[in-house]
Scaffold this motif. Sequence first.
Motif, short mmCIF file in Angstrom:
data_model
loop_
_atom_site.label_atom_id
_atom_site.label_comp_id
_atom_site.label_asym_id
_atom_site.label_seq_id
_atom_site.Cartn_x
_atom_site.Cartn_y
_atom_site.Cartn_z
N PHE A 1 0.84 -1.20 0.00
CA PHE A 1 0.00 0.00 0.00
C PHE A 1 0.87 1.25 0.00
O PHE A 1 0.67 2.19 -0.78
N ILE A 2 1.90 1.22 0.88
CA ILE A 2 2.78 2.40 0.96
C ILE A 2 3.54 2.58 -0.35
O ILE A 2 3.67 3.69 -0.85
N ARG A 3 4.00 1.47 -0.91
CA ARG A 3 4.69 1.55 -2.20
C ARG A 3 3.80 2.19 -3.26
O ARG A 3 4.24 3.03 -4.03
N ALA A 4 2.54 1.74 -3.28
CA ALA A 4 1.61 2.25 -4.29
C ALA A 4 1.46 3.76 -4.13
O ALA A 4 1.45 4.52 -5.10
N GLU B 1 3.12 9.33 -6.28
CA GLU B 1 3.81 10.62 -6.24
C GLU B 1 4.89 10.71 -7.30
O GLU B 1 5.01 11.70 -8.01
N LYS B 2 5.68 9.62 -7.41
CA LYS B 2 6.77 9.63 -8.38
C LYS B 2 6.23 9.72 -9.80
O LYS B 2 6.79 10.41 -10.64
N LEU B 3 5.14 9.02 -10.03
CA LEU B 3 4.53 9.03 -11.35
C LEU B 3 4.10 10.44 -11.72
O LEU B 3 4.31 10.90 -12.84
N TYR B 4 3.53 11.14 -10.72
CA TYR B 4 3.08 12.50 -10.97
C TYR B 4 4.25 13.38 -11.39
O TYR B 4 4.17 14.13 -12.37
N VAL B 5 5.37 13.26 -10.65
CA VAL B 5 6.56 14.06 -10.97
C VAL B 5 7.08 13.72 -12.37
O VAL B 5 7.36 14.59 -13.18
N SER B 6 7.15 12.40 -12.66
CA SER B 6 7.76 12.03 -13.93
C SER B 6 6.86 12.41 -15.11
O SER B 6 7.34 12.77 -16.17
N MET B 7 5.53 12.38 -14.89
CA MET B 7 4.64 12.79 -15.98
C MET B 7 4.73 14.30 -16.20
O MET B 7 4.74 14.79 -17.32
N ASN B 8 4.82 15.03 -15.09
CA ASN B 8 4.94 16.48 -15.21
C ASN B 8 6.23 16.86 -15.90
O ASN B 8 6.27 17.83 -16.65
N SER B 9 7.29 16.11 -15.65
CA SER B 9 8.58 16.42 -16.27
C SER B 9 8.50 16.25 -17.78
O SER B 9 9.37 16.72 -18.49
#
Lengths: 460, 260
Positions: free
Chosen positions: B200-203, B208-216
Amino acid sequence: MTILETRDLVYSYPDGTIALDNVSVRIDMGKKIAFVGRNGSGKSTLFLTLNGTLAPKKGEVLFHGEPVKYDAKSLRELRKNVGIVFQNSDDQLFAPSIYQDVAFGPTNLGYSREKVNSVVQSTLDYVGLNPLKKKPPHHLSGGQKKRVAIAGIVAMEPEVIILDEPLSNLDPVGADEVMDLLNELNYFGKTIIISTHDVDLAYRWADHVFIMTDHQMIGEGTPEDIFRNDELLQRANLRKPQILEVHEELRRRSLVKANGCPKDIPGLVRTLKEPELMWVKVSPDVKVGDSINLGLLHGEFALNYPMEAVNGKVLHIHEDCMAIVELSRHYVRAGSIMIYDTDHHDTDFLQLFIANGDVDTVGAMGKRSKLIAERDNIRLDITSGVIDRSILNALCGQRCLIITHGGMIYHAFERISHYIEESGINIHVDIINENGDISTLATACTGQMPCAGSSEEHSA
Amino acid sequence: MTYILDDYALNSPLREKNNWLKIVITAFGIVVGVSSNSPVTPFVIALCMGIATIHFSKVPARFYLKILAAPAGFVLVSVVIIAFFSGTGGEVFGFDLWGHRLGVSTGGLNMALVVLARTISGMSCLFFLSLSTPMIELFSVLKATRFPDSFIEIAMMMYRYIFVFMEVAIGIKYAQTVRLGYKDFRTSFRSIGMLATSLFIRAWEQGEKLYVSMNSRCYDGRLILLEENRPVKRSEVALTSAYFILVLVVFYSTRNILLI
C-alpha cells in the motif's frame, strides 16, 4: 556558454530537513557533466529544481541566463528543454506499451499525429528498440527499460538531458550501451548531466565534475583536478578512481613517468616507463640530455616485438664517446583500426572484408550495430569498452575492426585521434565503407595526427 | 516467471488481426450460446472456440484446459444442484435418503445440461478474446467506443502498474519466505498483513513519483493510443462467415431438440 545555472539555491522539505544548502552551479552547453556524491547528498533534489518540479526556498535557477518562472507556460517550455531520466525506469514508464510511452512527450508538446509517429519511429530506431515497440514494459530487461526511458526524453528533443544514476542496476553490457548512447547524444550537441556515486565512471566520462556532500557543493573542476585532490575526496566520503590509484602505486615504485594522469587503460599503458640502460658509442657532438635514434632492432635485441624502433636519451657521456643511454622502445608496425559504418550496411561486403581483410579482432558498438552483427552471424570479439580495447590491441600490432554507426563513429574517431595525439604512436584509422561526408571527416580527423612525433620514431 | 493470460495474448498470432472482428466473433458466440434452448449449439460454439484458441492462437492445450477447469468446477457443482432440485417431468432416477425422496426429473436434467453448455461456451468465447487480444489493443477499442478519456487513461496506468506491484509483491513474498515468514498459519497471517501494508505504501509513493515524472514530460491530459489499421482479409471473412452459418444452422435445427 552557460545553459543552466543556479545561484545560492536553498531548498528544504516540508518537515524542515534541508535538502540543498546554498548550491551554486554553472553548467556549460554541450558538456558532459557528472554530479558525484554519496546517496542522500542532494543530487536528486538539485535535479528536480533544475526542471522546475521543486521551487527553491531561496536563490534562483537560470536557464539561458533567464530566471526560471513558475507559471504553467514557462514551466512547460523549461521541461521541454530540460529532460530528466529517473533512476528507477518503472517510475517513468507508465504507458502499457513502449510505443505509447515514447509518444507520451511528443503528444504533450502538441505535435500532429503524423509528426508524433515519425519522431517516435526515428527515436526507437535510434536506440535500437523498434522491434519491441508493441511490447509492454514489464517484458523488457533493465537495460532495455533504461533505453526506453531515455528514448522517451530524447523524443522531446531537449537541449539538456539529466540522468539520475543512469547505470544503477544495469549489467556491464547494458551499462556500456547506455553510455555509448549518451556519448552519441553529446556528440550531437546535447548537454548531458548525470548523477553518480561511481567515481570511476565520473572520472573517465565527464568533462566537468561537481562534488556534493551533505546537501552542499564542495568542489568542482575537471576530473583530473578533482580526483587527485585527496582532501576533497575525503570530505565527500568518496574513494579515488581505481585507475588513478593504480597509477599512483606504480609511480611510487617509479615504474611510470612522473607526470600524466591516465583516464583509461591505454592511457595507463602509455605512462609506463621502460627503464633500460645501455652503453652506446656516440658521436662527439652529442651532449647529455640529447635524444638519439638507435634505429631498428630485431632478433635478440628486440625484447617485446619482432621489430622495435629504439630511441635513446643520453644520461651520461663517458670517455671515448661511450654514453649511458636510457632506451625507449616502440613497436614498429602498430596495428590499425578500421571502422565500419552500419548506416551504409552491405552484408556481403562486410563478410568478405572480414574473411579476406586480415582482421584480427572485431568489435561492435551500439545496440543497432550489435544486432546487425548478430543477424549476419559475425563473431564479435569485443562488445564492451570497444574503443579502448581496440586501441590496446592495435598497439600490439593487431588489425581491429569496429562495427558501429551514427555519432559513435565520430566519437570513436575522436578518441583514437586524441590517443594518437597524446602518445605520438601512429595507429592507422580508416572508415572502410566510406560515403561522402564521412570520408571528409575521416581526412579531417586523420589530418590532425601529429606526424612529427611519430615519423622520427618510426624511421622504418 | 509466471505466465498469465495477457502474456499469451501478447505472443498470439491472432494479435495482429482486426480487433473488431475478434470482438464480433466473441459477442456472437455469447449471444447465440445464451439464447439457445438446446445444449447442442453451445457445445458446438465451445468446440469451435476451443479449436480456434488452441490452433490459431497457439495456446498450449494443457494451459487452456487448466484455465477452463476453474469455471467448469464451479458449474459442475451448480449443475448437480439444479438437476436435483428443479424441473418437472418424469423421474430419470432417484433414491431415498433418510425418508426423503431425492430424484432427478427430465426437466431438471435438461436444464442442468443447458446451463453447463451455456457456461462452457460463454467461457470459451471469453477465453478466445482474452488469449488473442492483449489489453494494449483493447484500450484503443475502448477509445473507439467513446469511453471517457480519463477512464481509459486511468485504466492504462492501472494495467501497467499491476505488473510493477506484482513484481514487488513477489519480491516481498520471497523475502518473507526465505526468512520463514510462512512457516505456519499464524506467521503466514502476519506476513501477508505486512506484505499488504508495504505494498500500500509503495503504491502511494509510486503515485507521487509518477506525478513528478509525468509532469517532467509536460503532461497535459493526453495519452496517445496504439492504433493500427488492420484491414480484415477475405480469408478471415470467409472463415468467420462459415463459422457463423454453421452455428446458426445448428441453432435452427436443434431449437427443439433436447437430449432427453
